[in-house]
Enzyme design. Structure first.
Site, PDB file in Angstrom:
ATOM      1  N   TYR A   1     -66.731  37.570  18.219  1.00  0.00           N
ATOM      2  CA  TYR A   1     -67.649  38.667  18.573  1.00  0.00           C
ATOM      3  C   TYR A   1     -68.755  38.791  17.524  1.00  0.00           C
ATOM      4  O   TYR A   1     -69.939  38.909  17.863  1.00  0.00           O
ATOM      5  CB  TYR A   1     -66.860  39.977  18.694  1.00  0.00           C
TER       6      TYR A   1
ATOM      7  N   THR B   1     -68.844  51.551  15.945  1.00  0.00           N
ATOM      8  CA  THR B   1     -67.941  51.709  17.091  1.00  0.00           C
ATOM      9  C   THR B   1     -68.368  52.933  17.899  1.00  0.00           C
ATOM     10  O   THR B   1     -68.490  54.037  17.358  1.00  0.00           O
ATOM     11  CB  THR B   1     -66.486  51.850  16.624  1.00  0.00           C
TER      12      THR B   1
ATOM     13  N   LYS C   1     -72.895  38.335  17.867  1.00  0.00           N
ATOM     14  CA  LYS C   1     -73.882  39.371  17.536  1.00  0.00           C
ATOM     15  C   LYS C   1     -74.792  38.919  16.389  1.00  0.00           C
ATOM     16  O   LYS C   1     -75.951  39.339  16.313  1.00  0.00           O
ATOM     17  CB  LYS C   1     -73.174  40.684  17.217  1.00  0.00           C
TER      18      LYS C   1
ATOM     19  N   SER D   1     -74.957  44.726  17.141  1.00  0.00           N
ATOM     20  CA  SER D   1     -73.762  45.439  16.665  1.00  0.00           C
ATOM     21  C   SER D   1     -73.761  45.386  15.149  1.00  0.00           C
ATOM     22  O   SER D   1     -74.303  44.447  14.544  1.00  0.00           O
ATOM     23  CB  SER D   1     -72.488  44.773  17.171  1.00  0.00           C
TER      24      SER D   1
HETATM   25  P1  NAI Z   1     -68.925  48.617  28.464  1.00  0.00           P
HETATM   26  O1  NAI Z   1     -67.849  47.638  28.734  1.00  0.00           O
HETATM   27  O2  NAI Z   1     -68.673  50.076  28.677  1.00  0.00           O
HETATM   28  O3  NAI Z   1     -70.236  48.218  29.286  1.00  0.00           O
HETATM   29  C1  NAI Z   1     -70.681  46.888  29.366  1.00  0.00           C
HETATM   30  C2  NAI Z   1     -71.362  46.675  30.704  1.00  0.00           C
HETATM   31  O4  NAI Z   1     -71.825  45.324  30.742  1.00  0.00           O
HETATM   32  C3  NAI Z   1     -70.408  46.863  31.893  1.00  0.00           C
HETATM   33  O5  NAI Z   1     -71.018  47.681  32.883  1.00  0.00           O
HETATM   34  C4  NAI Z   1     -70.205  45.434  32.404  1.00  0.00           C
HETATM   35  O6  NAI Z   1     -69.986  45.366  33.822  1.00  0.00           O
HETATM   36  C5  NAI Z   1     -71.518  44.781  32.018  1.00  0.00           C
HETATM   37  N1  NAI Z   1     -71.359  43.325  31.931  1.00  0.00           N
HETATM   38  C6  NAI Z   1     -70.404  42.631  31.257  1.00  0.00           C
HETATM   39  N2  NAI Z   1     -70.552  41.324  31.482  1.00  0.00           N
HETATM   40  C7  NAI Z   1     -71.627  41.183  32.296  1.00  0.00           C
HETATM   41  C8  NAI Z   1     -72.259  40.067  32.898  1.00  0.00           C
HETATM   42  N3  NAI Z   1     -71.798  38.822  32.728  1.00  0.00           N
HETATM   43  N4  NAI Z   1     -73.343  40.287  33.669  1.00  0.00           N
HETATM   44  C9  NAI Z   1     -73.800  41.545  33.895  1.00  0.00           C
HETATM   45  N5  NAI Z   1     -73.220  42.643  33.369  1.00  0.00           N
HETATM   46  C10 NAI Z   1     -72.147  42.456  32.590  1.00  0.00           C
HETATM   47  O7  NAI Z   1     -69.351  48.341  26.950  1.00  0.00           O
HETATM   48  P2  NAI Z   1     -70.271  49.140  25.900  1.00  0.00           P
HETATM   49  O8  NAI Z   1     -69.393  49.626  24.838  1.00  0.00           O
HETATM   50  O9  NAI Z   1     -71.181  50.068  26.586  1.00  0.00           O
HETATM   51  O10 NAI Z   1     -71.093  47.906  25.298  1.00  0.00           O
HETATM   52  C11 NAI Z   1     -72.426  47.639  25.632  1.00  0.00           C
HETATM   53  C12 NAI Z   1     -73.037  46.766  24.566  1.00  0.00           C
HETATM   54  O11 NAI Z   1     -72.913  47.437  23.314  1.00  0.00           O
HETATM   55  C13 NAI Z   1     -72.382  45.399  24.383  1.00  0.00           C
HETATM   56  O12 NAI Z   1     -73.384  44.426  24.161  1.00  0.00           O
HETATM   57  C14 NAI Z   1     -71.541  45.583  23.134  1.00  0.00           C
HETATM   58  O13 NAI Z   1     -71.361  44.367  22.437  1.00  0.00           O
HETATM   59  C15 NAI Z   1     -72.391  46.547  22.345  1.00  0.00           C
HETATM   60  N6  NAI Z   1     -71.684  47.299  21.332  1.00  0.00           N
HETATM   61  C16 NAI Z   1     -70.656  48.145  21.669  1.00  0.00           C
HETATM   62  C17 NAI Z   1     -69.992  48.849  20.689  1.00  0.00           C
HETATM   63  C18 NAI Z   1     -68.866  49.769  20.994  1.00  0.00           C
HETATM   64  O14 NAI Z   1     -68.167  50.156  20.054  1.00  0.00           O
HETATM   65  N7  NAI Z   1     -68.641  50.186  22.238  1.00  0.00           N
HETATM   66  C19 NAI Z   1     -70.372  48.718  19.277  1.00  0.00           C
HETATM   67  C20 NAI Z   1     -71.459  47.809  19.037  1.00  0.00           C
HETATM   68  C21 NAI Z   1     -72.087  47.143  20.045  1.00  0.00           C
END
Ligand code: NAI
Length: 249
Positions: free
Chosen positions: A150, A182, A154, A137
């Site tokens: 957070y 984001t 990261k 991130s």
């Molecule tokens: P999201 O919440 O839409 O998807 C995350 C997925 O990870 C979900 O399907 C969830 O079930 C799964 N997950 C969570 N904990 C888990 C576990 N213990 N075991 C297995 N699966 C698990 O989130 P998003 O936005 O797609 O985020 C994905 C990655 O991107 C994360 O690592 C987040 O930190 C990173 N990120 C997201 C940003 C954003 O603005 N949305 C910005 C920068 C990084």
């Protein structure tokens, strides 16, 4: 473009947001894709859905084994599962720190630990095409308010990426990360749902990025697919920002 044909991939957190977009993009470009997620209902059609929790070493071990059992080999790991935390260091207690670090950092460590023996074998057959990509991130490199836990998680992912890149470069395994700004995913939707004024909160998130908009999950997925592709054969130990200019401008 089917530049990933013949590659077998595992995407953690691949049933929502960025991970689901990555899984779909890898699939579109010819890879076979397994999705590891707590809740696999959002895994894209055509992927192998594996219900598992990255905080469980046994779950991760079994999911990696299931993917290799189905595909015969593993070339591409996208460690993307992650959770958020809002607050300063005074807001989150030790239990919350342990919970978030367990998912965001140790989840990637466990995934790497179980995948590496398979990646090592695959690297002999597909030089340049074997890789691990972490979803890090922009929070790893920018000081964002009320994101202490957070951001620390990261920051650890970024350092883990660099250390793993050094450890495995001679084995033909490339290790990189993407640093999204984001991104418009269900995660941000949940953040906005909890905000006092969701419209103002969304406007603030957009304004934080010089392009004045959120990035899309598909834009992040394109960067991940590049890092996983043979076109990136000379790329390891790098953090590719997809952040609307947030880091550089
Ligand atoms: P999201 O919440 O839409 O998807 C995350 C997925 O990870 C979900 O399907 C969830 O079930 C799964 N997950 C969570 N904990 C888990 C576990 N213990 N075991 C297995 N699966 C698990 O989130 P998003 O936005 O797609 O985020 C994905 C990655 O991107 C994360 O690592 C987040 O930190 C990173 N990120 C997201 C940003 C954003 O603005 N949305 C910005 C920068 C990084």
């Amino acid at each position: 473009m089917r530049d990933l044909a013949g590659l077998n991939a595992l995407v953690t957190g691949g049933a929502s947001g960025i991970g689901a977009a990555v899984a779909a993009e890898l699939l579109r470009r010819g890879a076979r894709v397994a999705v590891l997620d707590l809740d696999t209902r959002g895994a894209p059609d055509g992927t192998l859905a594996l219900a598992a929790d990255v905080t469980s070493d046994a779950d991760v071990r079994d999911a990696v084994a299931a993917a290799v059992g189905e595909f015969g080999a593993l070339h591409t790991v996208v460690s993307n599962a992650g959770i958020g935390a809002v607050g300063t260091v005074e807001d989150n207690g030790d239990d919350e720190w342990r919970r978030v670090l367990d998912v965001n950092v140790l989840g990637m460590v466990r995934t790497a630990r179980h995948a590496l023996p398979h990646l090592r074998r695959a690297a002999a057959d597909r030089p340049g095409a074997v890789s691990v990509t972490h979803t890090c991130s922009i929070a790893a490199t920018a000081g964002l308010p009320r994101r202490a836990l957070y951001s620390a998680s990261k920051g650890a992912v970024l350092s883990l990426t660099l250390a793993m890149a050094a450890d495995h470069v001679r084995e033909g395994i490339r290790v990189n990360c993407v640093n999204p700004g984001t991104a418009d995913t269900p995660w941000v939707g949940r953040l906005l749902d909890r905000a006092d004024d969701p419209v103002a909160e969304r406007a603030a998130l957009e304004a934080r990025q010089p392009m004045g908009r959120l990035v899309s999950a598909a834009e992040v997925a394109a960067a991940v697919a590049y890092l996983a592709s043979p076109a990136a054969a000379a790329v390891t130990g790098t953090a590719l920002a997809v952040d609307g200019g947030m880091q550089g401008l």
